[in-house]
Motif scaffolding. Structure first.
Motif, PDB file in Angstrom:
ATOM      1  N   ILE A  75       0.846  -1.181   0.000  1.00 36.38           N
ATOM      2  CA  ILE A  75       0.000   0.000   0.000  1.00 36.38           C
ATOM      3  C   ILE A  75       0.887   1.238   0.000  1.00 36.38           C
ATOM      4  CG2 ILE A  75      -1.770   1.286   1.239  1.00 36.38           C
ATOM      5  CD1 ILE A  75      -2.637  -1.364   2.501  1.00 36.38           C
ATOM      6  N   VAL A  76       0.773   2.035  -1.048  1.00 36.28           N
ATOM      7  CA  VAL A  76       1.521   3.288  -1.140  1.00 36.28           C
ATOM      8  C   VAL A  76       0.548   4.414  -0.811  1.00 36.28           C
ATOM      9  CG1 VAL A  76       2.866   4.800  -2.631  1.00 36.28           C
ATOM     10  CG2 VAL A  76       3.032   2.311  -2.899  1.00 36.28           C
ATOM     11  N   SER A  77       0.871   5.207   0.192  1.00 32.06           N
ATOM     12  CA  SER A  77      -0.067   6.235   0.654  1.00 32.06           C
ATOM     13  C   SER A  77       0.595   7.593   0.857  1.00 32.06           C
ATOM     14  CB  SER A  77      -0.727   5.796   1.965  1.00 32.06           C
ATOM     15  OG  SER A  77       0.251   5.537   2.960  1.00 32.06           O
ATOM     16  N   GLU A  78       1.749   7.800   0.214  1.00 36.70           N
ATOM     17  CA  GLU A  78       2.434   9.093   0.320  1.00 36.70           C
ATOM     18  C   GLU A  78       2.421   9.805  -1.032  1.00 36.70           C
ATOM     19  OE1 GLU A  78       4.299   6.229   1.176  1.00 36.70           O
ATOM     20  OE2 GLU A  78       3.631   6.305   3.266  1.00 36.70           O
ATOM     21  N   GLY A  79       2.811  11.073  -1.005  1.00 37.06           N
ATOM     22  CA  GLY A  79       2.879  11.847  -2.240  1.00 37.06           C
ATOM     23  C   GLY A  79       1.520  11.920  -2.910  1.00 37.06           C
ATOM     24  N   PRO A  80       1.452  11.709  -4.207  1.00 34.67           N
ATOM     25  CA  PRO A  80       0.167  11.800  -4.910  1.00 34.67           C
ATOM     26  C   PRO A  80      -0.853  10.782  -4.397  1.00 34.67           C
ATOM     27  CG  PRO A  80       1.830  10.791  -6.310  1.00 34.67           C
ATOM     28  CD  PRO A  80       2.550  11.335  -5.118  1.00 34.67           C
ATOM     29  N   TYR A  81      -0.362   9.674  -3.828  1.00 38.31           N
ATOM     30  CA  TYR A  81      -1.264   8.634  -3.320  1.00 38.31           C
ATOM     31  C   TYR A  81      -1.857   8.978  -1.968  1.00 38.31           C
ATOM     32  CZ  TYR A  81       0.347   5.877  -7.206  1.00 38.31           C
ATOM     33  OH  TYR A  81       0.603   5.439  -8.472  1.00 38.31           O
ATOM     34  N   SER A  82      -1.471  10.124  -1.424  1.00 40.43           N
ATOM     35  CA  SER A  82      -2.076  10.569  -0.169  1.00 40.43           C
ATOM     36  C   SER A  82      -3.313  11.426  -0.415  1.00 40.43           C
ATOM     37  CB  SER A  82      -1.062  11.367   0.660  1.00 40.43           C
ATOM     38  OG  SER A  82      -0.705  12.577   0.013  1.00 40.43           O
ATOM     39  N   VAL A  83      -3.491  11.896  -1.653  1.00 39.93           N
ATOM     40  CA  VAL A  83      -4.636  12.765  -1.958  1.00 39.93           C
ATOM     41  C   VAL A  83      -5.674  12.078  -2.844  1.00 39.93           C
ATOM     42  CG1 VAL A  83      -3.314  14.871  -1.658  1.00 39.93           C
ATOM     43  CG2 VAL A  83      -3.442  13.831  -3.925  1.00 39.93           C
ATOM     44  N   THR A  84      -5.286  11.025  -3.543  1.00 35.68           N
ATOM     45  CA  THR A  84      -6.199  10.216  -4.346  1.00 35.68           C
ATOM     46  C   THR A  84      -5.615   8.820  -4.463  1.00 35.68           C
ATOM     47  OG1 THR A  84      -7.160   9.863  -6.551  1.00 35.68           O
ATOM     48  CG2 THR A  84      -5.127  11.126  -6.449  1.00 35.68           C
ATOM     49  N   ARG A  85      -6.483   7.812  -4.477  1.00 33.44           N
ATOM     50  CA  ARG A  85      -5.981   6.435  -4.532  1.00 33.44           C
ATOM     51  C   ARG A  85      -5.489   6.053  -5.928  1.00 33.44           C
ATOM     52  NH1 ARG A  85     -10.940   5.424  -1.778  1.00 33.44           N
ATOM     53  NH2 ARG A  85     -11.715   4.011  -3.383  1.00 33.44           N
ATOM     54  N   ASN A  86      -5.867   6.834  -6.925  1.00 32.50           N
ATOM     55  CA  ASN A  86      -5.517   6.490  -8.312  1.00 32.50           C
ATOM     56  C   ASN A  86      -4.966   7.691  -9.074  1.00 32.50           C
ATOM     57  OD1 ASN A  86      -6.736   3.595  -8.580  1.00 32.50           O
ATOM     58  ND2 ASN A  86      -8.353   4.818  -7.621  1.00 32.50           N
ATOM     59  N   PRO A  87      -3.860   8.269  -8.598  1.00 23.18           N
ATOM     60  CA  PRO A  87      -3.342   9.476  -9.265  1.00 23.18           C
ATOM     61  C   PRO A  87      -2.874   9.232 -10.696  1.00 23.18           C
ATOM     62  CG  PRO A  87      -1.758   8.665  -7.661  1.00 23.18           C
ATOM     63  CD  PRO A  87      -3.037   7.899  -7.440  1.00 23.18           C
ATOM     64  N   LEU A  88      -2.380   8.029 -10.999  1.00 25.73           N
ATOM     65  CA  LEU A  88      -1.984   7.741 -12.379  1.00 25.73           C
ATOM     66  C   LEU A  88      -3.184   7.872 -13.318  1.00 25.73           C
ATOM     67  CD1 LEU A  88       0.484   4.724 -12.072  1.00 25.73           C
ATOM     68  CD2 LEU A  88       0.948   6.868 -13.261  1.00 25.73           C
ATOM     69  N   TYR A  89      -4.330   7.379 -12.858  1.00 31.46           N
ATOM     70  CA  TYR A  89      -5.540   7.477 -13.673  1.00 31.46           C
ATOM     71  C   TYR A  89      -6.020   8.921 -13.759  1.00 31.46           C
ATOM     72  CZ  TYR A  89      -5.707   2.366 -13.153  1.00 31.46           C
ATOM     73  OH  TYR A  89      -5.408   1.028 -13.169  1.00 31.46           O
ATOM     74  N   VAL A  90      -5.861   9.666 -12.665  1.00 28.73           N
ATOM     75  CA  VAL A  90      -6.249  11.079 -12.671  1.00 28.73           C
ATOM     76  C   VAL A  90      -5.440  11.843 -13.726  1.00 28.73           C
ATOM     77  CG1 VAL A  90      -6.240  13.235 -11.359  1.00 28.73           C
ATOM     78  CG2 VAL A  90      -6.995  11.116 -10.260  1.00 28.73           C
ATOM     79  N   PHE A  91      -4.120  11.646 -13.693  1.00 30.21           N
ATOM     80  CA  PHE A  91      -3.275  12.372 -14.652  1.00 30.21           C
ATOM     81  C   PHE A  91      -3.492  11.874 -16.083  1.00 30.21           C
ATOM     82  CE2 PHE A  91      -0.728  13.410 -10.802  1.00 30.21           C
ATOM     83  CZ  PHE A  91      -0.768  14.793 -10.944  1.00 30.21           C
ATOM     84  N   SER A  92      -3.808  10.592 -16.245  1.00 30.21           N
ATOM     85  CA  SER A  92      -4.109  10.084 -17.588  1.00 30.21           C
ATOM     86  C   SER A  92      -5.390  10.714 -18.123  1.00 30.21           C
ATOM     87  CB  SER A  92      -4.255   8.558 -17.546  1.00 30.21           C
ATOM     88  OG  SER A  92      -3.014   7.950 -17.247  1.00 30.21           O
ATOM     89  N   THR A  93      -6.368  10.924 -17.241  1.00 29.20           N
ATOM     90  CA  THR A  93      -7.608  11.573 -17.647  1.00 29.20           C
ATOM     91  C   THR A  93      -7.352  13.026 -18.041  1.00 29.20           C
ATOM     92  OG1 THR A  93      -8.901  10.143 -16.172  1.00 29.20           O
ATOM     93  CG2 THR A  93      -9.945  12.190 -16.907  1.00 29.20           C
ATOM     94  N   ILE A  94      -6.486  13.698 -17.287  1.00 30.11           N
ATOM     95  CA  ILE A  94      -6.100  15.071 -17.642  1.00 30.11           C
ATOM     96  C   ILE A  94      -5.420  15.073 -19.014  1.00 30.11           C
ATOM     97  CG2 ILE A  94      -4.524  16.966 -17.054  1.00 30.11           C
ATOM     98  CD1 ILE A  94      -5.063  16.281 -14.100  1.00 30.11           C
ATOM     99  N   GLY A  95      -4.544  14.083 -19.246  1.00 28.09           N
ATOM    100  CA  GLY A  95      -3.881  13.985 -20.545  1.00 28.09           C
ATOM    101  C   GLY A  95      -4.861  13.729 -21.667  1.00 28.09           C
ATOM    102  N   ALA A  96      -5.876  12.903 -21.409  1.00 20.14           N
ATOM    103  CA  ALA A  96      -6.886  12.626 -22.428  1.00 20.14           C
ATOM    104  C   ALA A  96      -7.665  13.890 -22.776  1.00 20.14           C
ATOM    105  CB  ALA A  96      -7.845  11.542 -21.935  1.00 20.14           C
TER     106      ALA A  96
END
Length: 205
Positions: A75-96
């Motif tokens: 379980i990674v819960s620091e950095g971007p993972y402390s504000v959302t459980r799926n930051p990779l998906y968040v940034f991919s959606t922004i990229g889309a």
């Protein structure tokens, strides 16, 4: 769900996503922004698109600093993972959304973002089920504290030290550059439409 089942699911997801992207790109051959390509508004939307893409590339690379090689292993819960459980998906959606904006259309940008979010939503449900079974109570606590998708910046906390795998960083950064391939695609589509080679069946703002 076992690790092998999750791996097979992820493979099927990538194949289905590739097919969906191909279908969308074909459909976009016949769709055009209602804003004049030579107008300021069209250019502003494209500029915003580039900005969103660079945010996505940098954001995904930032996420990899924390998750690289550890996804589904702990379980990674620091950095971007402390504000959302799926930051990779968040940034991919922004990229889309950025990719869609390169068409000069706000509607296409919004549609790209919504479609990407919808596809990731189902994926997160499957991944969450696996993580619940794997980590139990610690993950349930994390799940109850951090939102699934939309970030809560007030929750941000960082690590004092990170173990970085350069290869993962390079790969993620290179993958993100694929977003920029949308620019020549839309330029070619615009040329084909204006030259009459491809008919415009729908115009959107």
């Amino acid at each position: 769900m076992s690790p092998n089942d999750l791996s097979r699911f992820q493979h099927r997801r990538r194949v289905a996503l590739a097919i969906l992207i191909a279908a969308v790109l074909v459909a976009l051959l016949f769709v055009q922004s209602a804003l004049p390509a030579s107008g300021n508004h069209h250019g502003y939307i494209e500029a915003i698109g580039f900005g969103l893409i660079f945010v996505a590339i940098l954001g995904r690379t930032w996420c990899t600093l924390y998750i690289g090689g550890r996804k589904s292993a702990e379980i990674v819960s620091e950095g971007p993972y402390s504000v959302t459980r799926n930051p990779l998906y968040v940034f991919s959606t922004i990229g889309a959304a950025g990719v869609g904006a390169l068409s000069g259309s706000v509607t296409i940008a919004a549609a790209f973002a919504v479609l990407t979010w919808a596809s990731f939503h189902y994926v997160t449900l499957v991944e969450e089920d696996y993580l619940k079974r794997t980590f139990g109570e610690p993950y349930l606590r994390y799940l109850g504290q951090v939102p699934r998708f939309f970030p809560n910046l007030r929750l941000f906390r960082d690590s004092e030290m990170l173990t970085v795998r350069p290869k993962n960083i390079y790969n993620t950064f290179a993958d993100g550059l694929v977003f920029l391939a949308a620019y020549p695609f839309f330029e070619v589509v615009e040329y084909l439409q204006h030259s009459g080679v491809v008919p415009v069946l729908l115009r959107v703002y």
